[in-house]
Design a protein around this motif. Structure first.
Motif, PDB file in Angstrom:
ATOM      1  N   ASP A   1       0.131  -3.410  -5.900  1.00  0.00           N
ATOM      2  CA  ASP A   1      -0.808  -3.972  -7.204  1.00  0.00           C
ATOM      3  C   ASP A   1      -1.086  -5.529  -7.027  1.00  0.00           C
ATOM      4  O   ASP A   1      -2.105  -5.463  -7.923  1.00  0.00           O
TER       5      ASP A   1
ATOM      6  N   PHE B   1      -2.771  -9.762 -10.562  1.00  0.00           N
ATOM      7  CA  PHE B   1      -2.747  -8.557 -10.841  1.00  0.00           C
ATOM      8  C   PHE B   1      -2.844  -8.980 -12.779  1.00  0.00           C
ATOM      9  O   PHE B   1      -3.854  -7.719 -12.755  1.00  0.00           O
TER      10      PHE B   1
ATOM     11  N   LYS C   1       4.475  -3.559  -6.527  1.00  0.00           N
ATOM     12  CA  LYS C   1       3.876  -2.470  -7.225  1.00  0.00           C
ATOM     13  C   LYS C   1       4.655  -2.430  -8.244  1.00  0.00           C
ATOM     14  O   LYS C   1       5.455  -2.636  -8.590  1.00  0.00           O
TER      15      LYS C   1
END
Length: 275
Positions: A25, A120, A44
């Motif tokens: 991610d 992110f 993640k």
């Protein structure tokens, strides 16, 4: 030779969470192989903003491996907001400390985490980090130098080199680093000059430098050194053991002892042997 904590040795010999990650991610990549250190961090992150897994790939020394390894353990289970608050000093402390010359490894870990979280969040990382390059040898920017000075209360060029590698190549950028340091220290003290150290504080500081960086090397050859007094900028010492009657003792004082003290104290000093 530097002294490493047991935890640094543990994470270097048996690093945790090494490797790449399928469909991460967030990814943060800092440094470059050409400069000697590079780190890629994979995260993640679940729907609640919690980091559920972290992995890393790195090219660098044992301290770089250990810093990245312990960082992954520190952030797994934390929210993104909590991870954002981690500093390079937190990473070093978690390892039980790092030698001053290896603090740049903890900074690299923090920067990789910052880059991953910025990506992110959809922030423009390139725009965020764009700044004038001060150290061409290692590609260190002015904004990075200023940030590290502020976060770690650095005072000397040698400390900046330890934390960022800036100035550790050809050395031509050291005057620019000193200028940045002077500006940041002035801001830190609201434009006021720092209070000079008391005599006792000076002795404690010099003794620490001698013990950590000088005495250990001299003892390898059967020598030793003792601080006798400080008179202004003159540091008076006694050489012992094999160094005492060595024909090269004056060279040892000037080329080794005095050089080390100048690097750490950031001022013009003179080292002389007690008469």
């Amino acid at each position: 030779m530097w002294d490493y904590s047991d935890k640094v040795k543990e994470h270097y010999k048996s690093p945790k969470n090494v490797g790449s990650m399928d469909n991460p991610d967030a990814v943060g990549e800092v440094g470059s192989i050409s400069c000697g250190d590079a780190l890629k961090l994979f995260l993640k992150i679940d729907s609640n903003g919690i980091i559920t897994d972290a992995k890393f790939q790195t090219f660098g020394c044992g301290s770089a491996v250990a810093s990245a390894s312990v960082l992954t353990e520190m952030i797994i289970g934390k929210t993104v907001a909590e991870a954002e608050k981690i500093t390079n000093q937190d990473i070093a402390d978690e390892l039980g400390g790092l030698p001053e010359q290896k603090m740049h490894c903890s900074v690299m870990g923090k920067e990789a985490l910052e880059a991953a979280i910025a990506g992110f969040k959809g922030e423009n990382i390139e725009k965020k980090v764009r700044s004038k390059v001060v150290c061409g040898c290692f590609g260190v920017t002015e904004s990075k130098i200023r940030e590290v000075i502020r976060e770690n209360s650095l005072k000397t060029v040698e400390e900046v080199t330890n934390y960022t590698k800036a100035g550790g190549g050809c050395g031509k950028c050291k005057p620019d680093i000193q200028k940045i340091l002077d500006e940041e220290i002035a801001k830190r003290n609201n434009g006021k000059k720092e209070r000079p150290l008391t005599k006792t504080q000076q002795i404690l500081k010099v003794n620490k430098i001698l013990e950590n960086y000088v005495a250990a090397e001299l003892r390898k050859d059967g020598g030793d050194i003792e601080l006798i007094d400080i008179d202004g900028n003159k540091i008076i010492v006694n050489l012992h053991g094999a160094c005492k009657n060595c024909p090269s003792s004056n060279l040892t004082l000037k080329n080794f002892v005095e050089s080390i003290l100048k690097e750490h104290l950031g001022q013009d000093i003179e080292v002389v042997e007690e008469e």
